[in-house]
Design a protein around this motif. Structure first.
Motif, PDB file in Angstrom:
ATOM      1  N   GLU A   1       0.302 -13.052   5.156  1.00 24.26           N
ATOM      2  CA  GLU A   1       0.837 -13.577   3.889  1.00 24.26           C
ATOM      3  C   GLU A   1       2.347 -13.379   3.813  1.00 24.26           C
ATOM      4  O   GLU A   1       3.077 -14.254   3.352  1.00 24.26           O
TER       5      GLU A   1
ATOM      6  N   HIS B   1     -12.364 -11.801  -3.219  1.00 25.19           N
ATOM      7  CA  HIS B   1     -10.946 -12.131  -3.149  1.00 25.19           C
ATOM      8  C   HIS B   1     -10.490 -12.923  -4.382  1.00 25.19           C
ATOM      9  O   HIS B   1      -9.341 -13.376  -4.441  1.00 25.19           O
TER      10      HIS B   1
ATOM     11  N   VAL C   1      -3.067  -8.803  -0.718  1.00 23.28           N
ATOM     12  CA  VAL C   1      -2.590 -10.162  -0.434  1.00 23.28           C
ATOM     13  C   VAL C   1      -2.100 -10.864  -1.703  1.00 23.28           C
ATOM     14  O   VAL C   1      -1.028 -11.483  -1.711  1.00 23.28           O
TER      15      VAL C   1
ATOM     16  N   GLU D   1      -7.938  -0.229  -4.299  1.00 21.51           N
ATOM     17  CA  GLU D   1      -8.103  -1.677  -4.147  1.00 21.51           C
ATOM     18  C   GLU D   1      -8.043  -2.040  -2.664  1.00 21.51           C
ATOM     19  O   GLU D   1      -7.220  -1.495  -1.920  1.00 21.51           O
ATOM     20  N   PRO D   2      -8.902  -2.980  -2.230  1.00 22.54           N
ATOM     21  CA  PRO D   2      -9.018  -3.236  -0.787  1.00 22.54           C
ATOM     22  C   PRO D   2      -7.950  -4.127  -0.195  1.00 22.54           C
ATOM     23  O   PRO D   2      -7.700  -4.071   1.011  1.00 22.54           O
ATOM     24  N   SER D   3      -7.304  -4.986  -0.971  1.00 19.99           N
ATOM     25  CA  SER D   3      -6.368  -5.945  -0.371  1.00 19.99           C
ATOM     26  C   SER D   3      -5.180  -6.208  -1.284  1.00 19.99           C
ATOM     27  O   SER D   3      -5.340  -6.432  -2.494  1.00 19.99           O
TER      28      SER D   3
ATOM     29  N   GLN E   1       4.157  -5.044   5.492  1.00 17.53           N
ATOM     30  CA  GLN E   1       3.202  -3.978   5.803  1.00 17.53           C
ATOM     31  C   GLN E   1       3.058  -3.893   7.322  1.00 17.53           C
ATOM     32  O   GLN E   1       3.159  -4.895   8.012  1.00 17.53           O
TER      33      GLN E   1
ATOM     34  N   SER F   1     -15.746  -5.162  -4.387  1.00 19.39           N
ATOM     35  CA  SER F   1     -14.808  -4.720  -3.348  1.00 19.39           C
ATOM     36  C   SER F   1     -14.609  -5.775  -2.264  1.00 19.39           C
ATOM     37  O   SER F   1     -13.624  -5.726  -1.515  1.00 19.39           O
TER      38      SER F   1
ATOM     39  N   GLU G   1       0.830  -1.210   0.000  1.00 18.71           N
ATOM     40  CA  GLU G   1       0.000   0.000   0.000  1.00 18.71           C
ATOM     41  C   GLU G   1       0.863   1.258   0.000  1.00 18.71           C
ATOM     42  O   GLU G   1       0.421   2.321  -0.427  1.00 18.71           O
TER      43      GLU G   1
ATOM     44  N   SER H   1      -2.735  -7.663  10.011  1.00 16.11           N
ATOM     45  CA  SER H   1      -3.863  -8.118   9.188  1.00 16.11           C
ATOM     46  C   SER H   1      -3.399  -9.118   8.121  1.00 16.11           C
ATOM     47  O   SER H   1      -2.243  -9.570   8.131  1.00 16.11           O
ATOM     48  N   CYS H   2      -4.292  -9.442   7.193  1.00 18.29           N
ATOM     49  CA  CYS H   2      -4.033 -10.502   6.201  1.00 18.29           C
ATOM     50  C   CYS H   2      -2.737 -10.290   5.399  1.00 18.29           C
ATOM     51  O   CYS H   2      -1.996 -11.254   5.192  1.00 18.29           O
ATOM     52  N   PRO H   3      -2.416  -9.071   4.927  1.00 16.63           N
ATOM     53  CA  PRO H   3      -1.149  -8.912   4.180  1.00 16.63           C
ATOM     54  C   PRO H   3       0.076  -9.272   5.019  1.00 16.63           C
ATOM     55  O   PRO H   3       1.065  -9.783   4.484  1.00 16.63           O
TER      56      PRO H   3
END
Length: 282
Positions: A178, A99, A147, A143-145, A169, A96, A39, A173-175
């Motif tokens: 990953e 996935h 990952v 873009e929301p993610s 990041q 949005s 991001e 959270s998810c990123p």
């Protein structure tokens, strides 16, 4: 060895540690630095990079043919992200939330769902010097993610590199999850403040849950408080290094330069960090 650099919150010095550590270790080892802070990647600011490869990252979004759809609802029931709903008038996709996992297409009994690619960002690969390769991901605005971008960037991990440093990041959270997959060690960068301690606890909880050994680097360290030391002692986390709260370091950082270039004694300290990590992952 794959080393992830993370912090519970932004602004603690994660990029400072990643870039200086990578540059210092490249003097004695072959190193690849990956910036997965998709991001807001900024490792590249500190180097003169010759980029040699760029590739688009796409997400496959479902498209429903409502003339074929029988309104059974299987797609909606199996979507764990709530990205598709079925009404009497037909199915609706919420892009949005999607996935791009493809489950809705797989479970549709009448093949009413196809997929269209949508660009969500890109990855770029290059070289800083003969011993230091570089890669970064960049998420498109809105873009929301990121990952999938991180996942695709990690496919370019150079297995010939002796050390891979991955600048994550911030957050948990998810990123970040990953980024942490399949790494050997995590460096938790923090600062000696109440906010820093709070977010350090979240980061430590995450790496503990994933069974990844970790150590702490305290950035902007001072003698005013020992709250990070107390937490590290309580949890048995080694403190790998301290970077003092000094104007000369902040000034060099603000100019987009590596402080290890100007203060060689820190090169020795970063090499010592690596030697400590090698012992911890045995």
């Amino acid at each position: 060895m794959k080393i992830a650099i993370l912090s519970g919150k932004g602004g603690t010095g994660k990029t400072t540690i990643s870039t200086n550590l990578a540059w210092t270790l490249s003097k004695i080892k072959s190193v690849q630095l990956l910036d997965t802070d998709v991001e807001e990647p900024n490792d590249h600011i500190f180097f003169d990079i010759s980029f040699t490869h760029e590739e688009n990252v796409e997400l496959l979004l479902p498209v429903v043919d409502n003339n074929t759809c029988i309104r059974c609802g299987e797609c909606s029931k199996n979507c764990q992200f709530g990205a598709i709903s079925v009404f009497e008038s037909g199915a609706m996709v919420f892009e949005s939330l999607c996935h791009g996992c493809g489950v809705c297409k797989m479970v549709c009994p009448v093949n009413a769902i196809t997929e269209n690619p949508k660009s969500i960002g890109k990855i770029m690969l290059g070289k800083i010097n003969e011993n230091l390769k570089f890669g970064m991901g960049l998420l498109n605005i809105g873009e929301p993610s990121g990952v999938k971008i991180i996942r695709q960037l990690k496919k370019h991990i150079d297995n010939s590199a002796e050390i891979v440093i991955i600048d994550s990041q911030p957050g948990s959270s998810c990123p970040v999850v990953e980024t942490l997959r399949n790494v050997d060690f995590a460096i938790l960068v923090t600062e000696p403040t109440t906010f820093g301690l709070h977010d350090l606890k979240l980061a430590f909880e995450l790496v503990s849950e994933m069974n990844i050994p970790s150590g702490i680097i305290i950035n902007r360290d001072s003698s005013k408080t020992k709250i990070i030391d107390d937490f590290a002692a309580e949890k048995g986390i080694p403190i790998l290094m301290r970077v003092p709260f000094e104007r000369k370091i902040a000034k060099i950082y603000s100019e987009g330069k590596l402080f290890t270039e100007y203060f060689p004694d820190y090169q020795e300290k970063f090499i010592a960090v690596y030697e400590t990590i090698k012992e911890l992952v045995k």
